[in-house]
Motif scaffolding. Structure first.
Motif, short mmCIF file in Angstrom:
data_model
loop_
_atom_site.label_atom_id
_atom_site.label_comp_id
_atom_site.label_asym_id
_atom_site.label_seq_id
_atom_site.Cartn_x
_atom_site.Cartn_y
_atom_site.Cartn_z
N LEU A 38 19.62 -0.78 -4.67
CA LEU A 38 20.05 -1.84 -3.77
C LEU A 38 19.72 -1.48 -2.33
O LEU A 38 19.31 -2.32 -1.54
CB LEU A 38 21.55 -2.08 -3.91
N TYR A 39 19.87 -0.22 -1.97
CA TYR A 39 19.59 0.23 -0.62
C TYR A 39 18.11 0.03 -0.27
O TYR A 39 17.77 -0.49 0.77
CB TYR A 39 19.98 1.70 -0.47
N THR A 40 17.23 0.44 -1.16
CA THR A 40 15.81 0.30 -0.87
C THR A 40 15.40 -1.16 -0.81
O THR A 40 14.60 -1.54 0.04
CB THR A 40 14.94 1.03 -1.92
N THR A 41 15.96 -1.99 -1.66
CA THR A 41 15.63 -3.40 -1.64
C THR A 41 16.15 -4.06 -0.37
O THR A 41 15.46 -4.87 0.25
CB THR A 41 16.21 -4.11 -2.87
N ARG A 42 17.32 -3.67 0.05
CA ARG A 42 17.91 -4.28 1.24
C ARG A 42 17.08 -3.95 2.48
O ARG A 42 16.87 -4.81 3.33
CB ARG A 42 19.33 -3.77 1.44
N TRP A 43 16.61 -2.72 2.59
CA TRP A 43 15.92 -2.30 3.81
C TRP A 43 14.43 -2.59 3.78
O TRP A 43 13.81 -2.81 4.81
CB TRP A 43 16.15 -0.82 4.08
N PHE A 44 13.82 -2.57 2.62
CA PHE A 44 12.37 -2.69 2.57
C PHE A 44 11.88 -3.87 1.73
O PHE A 44 10.70 -3.99 1.48
CB PHE A 44 11.77 -1.39 2.03
N GLY A 45 12.75 -4.70 1.26
CA GLY A 45 12.35 -5.87 0.50
C GLY A 45 11.90 -5.52 -0.91
O GLY A 45 12.37 -4.58 -1.52
N MET A 46 10.96 -6.27 -1.41
CA MET A 46 10.51 -6.10 -2.79
C MET A 46 9.39 -5.07 -2.93
O MET A 46 9.00 -4.74 -4.03
CB MET A 46 10.04 -7.44 -3.36
N LEU A 47 8.88 -4.55 -1.85
CA LEU A 47 7.77 -3.60 -1.91
C LEU A 47 8.11 -2.35 -2.73
O LEU A 47 7.33 -1.99 -3.62
CB LEU A 47 7.33 -3.22 -0.50
N PRO A 48 9.24 -1.67 -2.54
CA PRO A 48 9.52 -0.49 -3.36
C PRO A 48 9.65 -0.84 -4.84
O PRO A 48 9.19 -0.09 -5.71
CB PRO A 48 10.85 0.03 -2.83
N PHE A 49 10.25 -1.98 -5.13
CA PHE A 49 10.39 -2.40 -6.52
C PHE A 49 9.02 -2.63 -7.16
O PHE A 49 8.75 -2.20 -8.28
CB PHE A 49 11.23 -3.68 -6.59
N THR A 50 8.13 -3.29 -6.43
CA THR A 50 6.79 -3.56 -6.93
C THR A 50 6.02 -2.27 -7.18
O THR A 50 5.38 -2.11 -8.22
CB THR A 50 6.01 -4.43 -5.92
N LEU A 51 6.11 -1.34 -6.25
CA LEU A 51 5.43 -0.05 -6.42
C LEU A 51 6.00 0.72 -7.60
O LEU A 51 5.26 1.35 -8.36
CB LEU A 51 5.55 0.77 -5.13
N LYS A 52 7.30 0.67 -7.77
CA LYS A 52 7.94 1.36 -8.89
C LYS A 52 7.43 0.80 -10.21
O LYS A 52 7.08 1.56 -11.13
CB LYS A 52 9.45 1.19 -8.80
N ILE A 53 7.35 -0.51 -10.34
CA ILE A 53 6.85 -1.14 -11.56
C ILE A 53 5.39 -0.77 -11.80
O ILE A 53 4.99 -0.46 -12.92
CB ILE A 53 7.02 -2.67 -11.49
N MET A 54 4.60 -0.76 -10.74
CA MET A 54 3.18 -0.41 -10.89
C MET A 54 3.01 1.02 -11.39
O MET A 54 2.21 1.28 -12.29
CB MET A 54 2.46 -0.59 -9.55
N PHE A 55 3.77 1.96 -10.81
CA PHE A 55 3.67 3.35 -11.23
C PHE A 55 4.16 3.56 -12.65
O PHE A 55 3.62 4.36 -13.39
CB PHE A 55 4.40 4.26 -10.27
N GLN A 56 5.19 2.80 -13.05
CA GLN A 56 5.69 2.92 -14.41
C GLN A 56 4.64 2.44 -15.41
O GLN A 56 4.46 3.03 -16.47
CB GLN A 56 6.97 2.12 -14.59
N LYS A 57 3.93 1.36 -15.08
CA LYS A 57 2.91 0.84 -15.96
C LYS A 57 1.75 1.83 -16.07
O LYS A 57 1.20 2.03 -17.15
CB LYS A 57 2.40 -0.50 -15.47
N GLU A 58 1.36 2.46 -14.96
CA GLU A 58 0.27 3.43 -14.98
C GLU A 58 0.63 4.65 -15.80
O GLU A 58 -0.20 5.19 -16.53
CB GLU A 58 -0.10 3.85 -13.56
N ASN A 59 1.86 5.10 -15.70
CA ASN A 59 2.31 6.28 -16.44
C ASN A 59 2.46 6.02 -17.93
O ASN A 59 2.35 6.94 -18.73
CB ASN A 59 3.62 6.82 -15.87
N SER A 60 2.71 4.78 -18.31
CA SER A 60 2.90 4.48 -19.72
C SER A 60 1.58 4.32 -20.47
O SER A 60 1.54 4.27 -21.68
CB SER A 60 3.73 3.21 -19.88
N ARG A 61 0.46 4.22 -19.74
CA ARG A 61 -0.84 4.07 -20.38
C ARG A 61 -1.33 5.35 -20.95
O ARG A 61 -1.12 6.41 -20.72
CB ARG A 61 -1.87 3.54 -19.38
#
Length: 61
Positions: A38-61
């Motif tokens: 919640l803290y990261t989303t509040r201060w930086f918007g959706m960018l950290p969430f988007t990067l987290k999802i992208m890295f999770q997808k890359e690691n699962s391949r």
């Protein structure tokens, strides 16, 4: 705070954490994860969430 006072404080914190039941420790960890996200989303918007999802997808391949 002297070194002995700090060592005493840290020892008390570790012992109190170890004495907790494992379910309570899991609840605390989960609550901390939610608070951090919640803290990261509040201060930086959706960018950290988007990067987290992208890295999770890359690691699962």
């Amino acid at each position: 705070m002297s070194g002995n006072d700090y060592l005493k404080f840290m020892t008390e914190q570790v012992v109190s954490y170890i004495d907790l039941p494992s379910e309570e420790r899991k609840k605390r960890k989960e609550a901390q994860r939610k608070q951090n996200s919640l803290y990261t989303t509040r201060w930086f918007g959706m960018l950290p969430f988007t990067l987290k999802i992208m890295f999770q997808k890359e690691n699962s391949r």
